[in-house]
Motif scaffolding. Structure first.
Motif, PDB file in Angstrom:
ATOM      1  N   GLU A   1     -12.856 -10.740   5.744  1.00 17.02           N
ATOM      2  CA  GLU A   1     -11.943 -11.449   6.643  1.00 17.02           C
ATOM      3  C   GLU A   1     -11.295 -12.123   5.165  1.00 17.02           C
ATOM      4  O   GLU A   1     -11.617 -13.128   4.047  1.00 17.02           O
ATOM      5  CB  GLU A   1     -12.253 -12.309   8.069  1.00 17.02           C
ATOM      6  CG  GLU A   1     -10.396 -13.199   8.217  1.00 17.02           C
ATOM      7  CD  GLU A   1     -11.132 -14.040   9.235  1.00 17.02           C
ATOM      8  OE1 GLU A   1     -12.468 -13.980   9.662  1.00 17.02           O
ATOM      9  OE2 GLU A   1     -10.609 -14.498   9.590  1.00 17.02           O
ATOM     10  N   SER A   2      -9.367 -11.966   4.814  1.00 17.75           N
ATOM     11  CA  SER A   2      -9.132 -12.919   4.280  1.00 17.75           C
ATOM     12  C   SER A   2      -8.666 -14.301   4.435  1.00 17.75           C
ATOM     13  O   SER A   2      -7.711 -14.206   5.803  1.00 17.75           O
ATOM     14  CB  SER A   2      -7.440 -12.030   4.189  1.00 17.75           C
ATOM     15  OG  SER A   2      -7.872 -10.914   3.029  1.00 17.75           O
ATOM     16  N   ILE A   3      -8.919 -15.246   4.060  1.00 21.27           N
ATOM     17  CA  ILE A   3      -8.903 -16.686   4.673  1.00 21.27           C
ATOM     18  C   ILE A   3      -7.572 -17.213   3.586  1.00 21.27           C
ATOM     19  O   ILE A   3      -7.541 -17.342   2.791  1.00 21.27           O
ATOM     20  CB  ILE A   3     -10.085 -17.781   4.468  1.00 21.27           C
ATOM     21  CG1 ILE A   3     -11.664 -16.750   4.565  1.00 21.27           C
ATOM     22  CG2 ILE A   3      -9.534 -19.255   5.062  1.00 21.27           C
ATOM     23  CD1 ILE A   3     -10.832 -16.585   6.864  1.00 21.27           C
ATOM     24  N   ILE A   4      -6.127 -17.262   4.651  1.00 23.82           N
ATOM     25  CA  ILE A   4      -4.933 -17.480   3.709  1.00 23.82           C
ATOM     26  C   ILE A   4      -4.562 -18.335   4.601  1.00 23.82           C
ATOM     27  O   ILE A   4      -4.313 -19.215   6.037  1.00 23.82           O
ATOM     28  CB  ILE A   4      -4.009 -16.283   3.512  1.00 23.82           C
ATOM     29  CG1 ILE A   4      -4.382 -15.039   2.936  1.00 23.82           C
ATOM     30  CG2 ILE A   4      -2.747 -16.396   3.077  1.00 23.82           C
ATOM     31  CD1 ILE A   4      -4.271 -13.925   3.588  1.00 23.82           C
TER      32      ILE A   4
ATOM     33  N   SER B   1       2.321 -16.609   9.495  1.00 30.21           N
ATOM     34  CA  SER B   1       3.588 -16.574   8.058  1.00 30.21           C
ATOM     35  C   SER B   1       3.255 -15.560   6.871  1.00 30.21           C
ATOM     36  O   SER B   1       4.130 -15.168   6.193  1.00 30.21           O
ATOM     37  CB  SER B   1       4.664 -18.301   7.892  1.00 30.21           C
ATOM     38  OG  SER B   1       4.748 -18.042   8.416  1.00 30.21           O
ATOM     39  N   VAL B   2       2.418 -15.051   6.638  1.00 30.19           N
ATOM     40  CA  VAL B   2       1.208 -14.065   5.850  1.00 30.19           C
ATOM     41  C   VAL B   2       0.595 -12.874   6.307  1.00 30.19           C
ATOM     42  O   VAL B   2       0.919 -12.609   7.351  1.00 30.19           O
ATOM     43  CB  VAL B   2       0.048 -14.920   5.494  1.00 30.19           C
ATOM     44  CG1 VAL B   2      -0.462 -14.121   4.130  1.00 30.19           C
ATOM     45  CG2 VAL B   2       0.619 -15.936   4.456  1.00 30.19           C
ATOM     46  N   LEU B   3       1.643 -11.943   5.764  1.00 30.51           N
ATOM     47  CA  LEU B   3       1.584 -10.099   5.964  1.00 30.51           C
ATOM     48  C   LEU B   3       0.285 -10.117   4.672  1.00 30.51           C
ATOM     49  O   LEU B   3      -0.047 -10.586   3.480  1.00 30.51           O
ATOM     50  CB  LEU B   3       2.949  -9.515   5.800  1.00 30.51           C
ATOM     51  CG  LEU B   3       3.279  -9.965   7.085  1.00 30.51           C
ATOM     52  CD1 LEU B   3       4.419  -8.957   6.713  1.00 30.51           C
ATOM     53  CD2 LEU B   3       2.935 -10.040   8.627  1.00 30.51           C
ATOM     54  N   VAL B   4      -0.747  -9.515   5.170  1.00 25.33           N
ATOM     55  CA  VAL B   4      -1.674  -8.751   4.238  1.00 25.33           C
ATOM     56  C   VAL B   4      -1.133  -7.528   4.116  1.00 25.33           C
ATOM     57  O   VAL B   4      -0.861  -6.546   4.830  1.00 25.33           O
ATOM     58  CB  VAL B   4      -3.186  -9.414   4.845  1.00 25.33           C
ATOM     59  CG1 VAL B   4      -4.009  -8.519   3.317  1.00 25.33           C
ATOM     60  CG2 VAL B   4      -2.706 -10.876   4.453  1.00 25.33           C
ATOM     61  N   LYS B   5      -1.870  -7.109   2.335  1.00 16.92           N
ATOM     62  CA  LYS B   5      -1.856  -5.720   2.452  1.00 16.92           C
ATOM     63  C   LYS B   5      -3.273  -5.018   1.762  1.00 16.92           C
ATOM     64  O   LYS B   5      -3.487  -5.776   1.210  1.00 16.92           O
ATOM     65  CB  LYS B   5      -0.217  -4.704   1.522  1.00 16.92           C
ATOM     66  CG  LYS B   5      -0.900  -3.549   1.194  1.00 16.92           C
ATOM     67  CD  LYS B   5       0.783  -2.976   0.517  1.00 16.92           C
ATOM     68  CE  LYS B   5       0.360  -3.433  -0.461  1.00 16.92           C
ATOM     69  NZ  LYS B   5       1.011  -2.610  -1.605  1.00 16.92           N
TER      70      LYS B   5
ATOM     71  N   PHE C   1       2.231  -3.741   4.968  1.00 13.37           N
ATOM     72  CA  PHE C   1       1.590  -5.037   5.043  1.00 13.37           C
ATOM     73  C   PHE C   1       1.940  -5.442   6.173  1.00 13.37           C
ATOM     74  O   PHE C   1       2.584  -5.389   7.178  1.00 13.37           O
ATOM     75  CB  PHE C   1       2.696  -6.088   4.166  1.00 13.37           C
ATOM     76  CG  PHE C   1       2.740  -6.349   3.169  1.00 13.37           C
ATOM     77  CD1 PHE C   1       3.294  -5.483   1.899  1.00 13.37           C
ATOM     78  CD2 PHE C   1       1.878  -7.623   2.630  1.00 13.37           C
ATOM     79  CE1 PHE C   1       3.259  -5.709   0.724  1.00 13.37           C
ATOM     80  CE2 PHE C   1       1.634  -7.474   0.765  1.00 13.37           C
ATOM     81  CZ  PHE C   1       2.945  -6.952   0.512  1.00 13.37           C
ATOM     82  N   LEU C   2       0.742  -5.975   6.708  1.00  7.98           N
ATOM     83  CA  LEU C   2      -0.199  -6.174   8.285  1.00  7.98           C
ATOM     84  C   LEU C   2      -0.153  -7.688   8.379  1.00  7.98           C
ATOM     85  O   LEU C   2      -0.048  -8.690   7.496  1.00  7.98           O
ATOM     86  CB  LEU C   2      -1.186  -5.114   8.501  1.00  7.98           C
ATOM     87  CG  LEU C   2      -1.446  -4.243   8.232  1.00  7.98           C
ATOM     88  CD1 LEU C   2      -2.657  -3.284   8.098  1.00  7.98           C
ATOM     89  CD2 LEU C   2      -0.298  -2.550   9.081  1.00  7.98           C
ATOM     90  N   LYS C   3      -0.228  -8.283  10.195  1.00  7.88           N
ATOM     91  CA  LYS C   3      -0.800  -9.266  10.508  1.00  7.88           C
ATOM     92  C   LYS C   3      -2.201  -9.671  10.410  1.00  7.88           C
ATOM     93  O   LYS C   3      -2.727 -10.623  10.379  1.00  7.88           O
ATOM     94  CB  LYS C   3      -0.506 -10.013  11.951  1.00  7.88           C
ATOM     95  CG  LYS C   3       1.309  -9.859  12.023  1.00  7.88           C
ATOM     96  CD  LYS C   3       2.142 -10.491  13.016  1.00  7.88           C
ATOM     97  CE  LYS C   3       3.673 -10.463  13.203  1.00  7.88           C
ATOM     98  NZ  LYS C   3       3.963 -10.526  14.233  1.00  7.88           N
ATOM     99  N   ASN C   4      -2.919  -8.956  10.427  1.00  6.70           N
ATOM    100  CA  ASN C   4      -3.971  -8.918  10.553  1.00  6.70           C
ATOM    101  C   ASN C   4      -4.709  -9.249   9.444  1.00  6.70           C
ATOM    102  O   ASN C   4      -4.391  -8.508   8.529  1.00  6.70           O
ATOM    103  CB  ASN C   4      -4.661  -7.401  10.530  1.00  6.70           C
ATOM    104  CG  ASN C   4      -6.535  -6.932  11.024  1.00  6.70           C
ATOM    105  OD1 ASN C   4      -7.533  -8.389  11.423  1.00  6.70           O
ATOM    106  ND2 ASN C   4      -6.610  -6.065  11.107  1.00  6.70           N
TER     107      ASN C   4
END
Length: 682
Positions: free
Chosen positions: A517-520, A525-529, A544-547
């Protein structure tokens, strides 16, 4: 559709050779000169020399202009010499790659192996060959290796068996190392030999046509899709179908089987895609070709008015009750609105009744209009039809059709006789005529007679209208009352077939489930790729996803790098930050010597037959079974750890069972297989 990590394709870099100044093998301490040559005429090349043994790699000469290197091995063993080369102005870590095996041994090997016989030197994917060793002595031990990407991969450790049954499940030149020794020998091996065989790829398989055979795509009705292919003959072709929603959710609606068509029902309107995969049953790929169709499923068929008529013709007299009948098709829940314009006006509002009774109470010229729409439609109406009517002062009792009886359903088969009978009243003596229309064109006409019935036998498929006219024998009109009967004629009544289609650890081993899991900060408001690489090669890249979590199951061994890119939803750059996760995933041994064992010599009708699969090698081996009945292969048991399959035959004849086997963690269609033929008698 590829898996979470897909299949790694082995790096193929050409135009580079490795040349040794001494033949293999050599003693330890011998100085060996290694020369690398690039056939391509390219300037400004740098070379790097790396030696590998037992999974450990050491650089003996880093990147430089020198394409020669001296190597002086300090211990015995099997080595891999790897040369990397790159262009000085290039952006890659290296552009050229070559590998060679080299044996270092101080002993003089005893020649126990006379020769090795192979029953097939040229194979196609899915074929098997037997490799048999002939030796000068008996009671020797043998072991077999196959050359892999990282060196020699073990197949069978030392056993007394001098034969290897090899299944070709991927294409290319295959090199085997065979070692033997005496049982009491303290050496790693006493003699060895290498052989090569060539495995050809399966002839290219292509989808040439993929189509939907429905005229209308409606929820709750069968949607039928058909695919045509072109490729090798006398091969078993498998087909798999996925339905993909507009949101991108994919659902398997038919797993791999020999059925080239699929039928399913959609319960929700919208835009969809259907994706078809095709593959040879022995292909080493997840699929050989694929095609997609974009289609739209409607809530209901377009509404069409097939007929709007009155049970009495115009003119009629004041006080006559006139019944209007609307026949419409399409929609799912039709409603009707009847409006009468003239000396006296009426408006029914939208009602569900497809009949409307108009009580005429004033003479004049009228326009009667029916508006039709589905109850869910938000507009005023979807279609309409009009009839002009003249109401005169009251006269004699009019001719009226009371009932029409059809002895068959409104959908009938070509060549089937239909009897239509009319009941009417009024007038003095009534005559009847029947006119048949097909697709709005007149095809038959029964003139006026006393017979109030007719037999009709359709000879072609299509939509038919039978116009029924009734009039008094003394009437000057073409008819005094008329109505229509609507029939749909088909070539056949389609059968309804239902399909039910479904389903659906922290270790560094192939097949384990790995989650992180990416802790951000400012997470919402952040998307992750996520970008996944295996041994330096990109195999998957998401949008880029919300997951913020990623779970994957590695299908092959190697060095994995997960690159995580994060950006705010308002970011205009490629990304805001980047982190990497590096893992090494180890592999399992191959599955070999697969054999199907049947629990009885021949089957009998209504008696259970069981097929058990035995083999060696592999890790958490899974099995998949196909059954051939009447010349048609179908999957009867998907991959699972259940290594047997039982079924009860209901008809006599010849059957085939095909069992595919593979390690649970390997991302391949199969590693080994066996098939048997058995008979079922009374």
């Amino acid at each position: 559709m590829r898996g979470a990590l897909g299949m790694m394709q082995e790096l193929q870099l050409k135009d580079v050779d490795i040349i040794f100044d001494k033949e293999k093998p050599q003693n330890k301490g011998t100085e060996i000169s290694i020369l690398s040559e690039i056939n391509k005429k390219t300037a400004d090349i740098e070379y790097k020399f790396i030696i590998g043994s037992n999974g450990i790699w050491n650089t003996i000469q880093d990147f430089s202009d020198d394409n020669k290197c001296l190597w002086k091995p300090k211990s015995e063993g099997e080595y891999i010499i790897m040369v990397q080369a790159r262009e000085k102005n290039g952006k890659k870590s290296f552009d050229y790659l070559a590998k060679e095996n080299y044996l270092i041994s101080n002993k003089n090997p005893i020649k126990f192996i006379e020769n090795v016989s192979v029953d097939k030197n040229d194979l196609m994917i899915g074929d098997k060959c037997s490799i048999k060793v002939k030796a000068t002595e008996e009671d020797l031990l043998y072991r077999f290796y196959v050359k892999g990407y990282q060196g020699w991969d073990p197949i069978i450790d030392y056993t007394k068996d001098n034969t290897l049954l090899y299944t070709a499940n991927n294409a290319g030149e295959k090199e085997f190392l065979i070692e033997c020794k005496k049982p009491n020998s303290n050496e790693n091996f006493d003699d060895y030999i290498t052989i090569k065989i060539n495995v050809s790829d399966i002839e290219k398989l292509e989808i040439t046509n993929f189509k939907c055979t429905n005229n209308n795509l409606i929820i709750g009705e069968d949607l039928r899709f058909y695919v045509e292919t072109e490729g090798p003959t006398n091969r078993t072709i498998l087909y798999k179908f996925y339905k993909i929603s507009k949101e991108g959710k994919a659902t398997c609606i038919q797993d791999y089987s020999t059925k080239e068509n699929v039928t399913y029902k959609e319960e929700k309107s919208g835009e969809y895609k259907i994706l078809c995969f095709v593959k040879d049953i022995f292909s080493d790929k997840e699929y050989d070709d694929r095609a997609v169709i974009l289609y739209k499923v409607k809530s209901y068929k377009d509404i069409k008015i097939k007929g709007f008529s009155a049970d009495l013709n115009s003119p009629q007299v004041v006080g006559t009750d006139i019944k209007f009948k609307i026949v419409a098709e399409g929609g799912s829940n039709l409603v009707y609105r009847y409006k009468v314009k003239g000396s006296h006006e009426e408006d029914s509002g939208f009602i569900r009744n497809d009949e409307y009774l108009w009580n005429t109470n004033e003479a004049g010229n009228y326009e009667v209009t029916v508006f039709v729409k589905d109850a869910s439609y938000q507009g005023e109406y979807e279609c309409f039809e009009k009839i002009d009517f003249n109401i005169e002062k009251k006269g004699d009792k009019p001719v009226k059709i009371l009932d029409v009886v059809v002895d068959k359903e409104r959908t009938i088969i070509i060549g089937e006789q239909v009897n239509i009978m009319v009941t009417a009243e009024g007038g003095t003596r009534l005559n009847y005529s029947f006119i048949v229309y097909k697709d709005k064109k007149k095809v038959e006409n029964a003139v006026y007679s006393k017979a109030n019935w007719v037999n009709f036998i359709p000879e072609e498929k299509g939509d038919y209208e039978i116009e029924i006219n009734v009039k008094d024998r003394y009437s000057d009109k073409s008819y005094d009352a008329h109505t229509f009967v609507y029939l749909k004629v088909r070539e056949y009544l389609p059968g309804e077939i239902d399909y039910i289609i479904l389903p659906c650890k922290e270790n560094y081993v192939v097949g384990d489930s790995i989650e992180f899991e990416s802790i951000i900060q400012n997470t919402k408001s952040v998307l992750v790729k996520y970008v996944t690489k295996i041994n330096g090669h990109t195999v998957e890249e998401t949008e880029f996803l919300k997951n913020k979590k990623l779970r994957f199951i590695p299908k092959i061994s190697g060095k994995y790098k997960i690159e995580v890119y994060a950006k705010n939803v308002k970011c205009t750059e490629e990304y805001d930050s980047k982190k990497e996760l590096n893992l090494y995933i180890s592999e399992a041994s191959p599955v070999i010597n697969t054999k199907i064992i049947i629990n009885k010599p021949e089957g009998k009708i209504n008696e259970e037959v069981t097929f058990e699969v035995k083999n060696s090698g592999g890790k958490d081996v899974c099995y998949e079974f196909y059954l051939m009945e009447n010349g048609n292969w179908r999957k009867v048991q998907s991959y699972s750890k259940k290594q047997y399959y039982s079924f009860i035959p209901f008809v006599r004849g010849k059957y085939k069972i095909l069992a595919l086997a593979k390690s649970y963690y390997k991302k391949v269609s199969y590693e080994d297989y066996d098939e048997i033929i058995f008979k079922v008698v009374d």
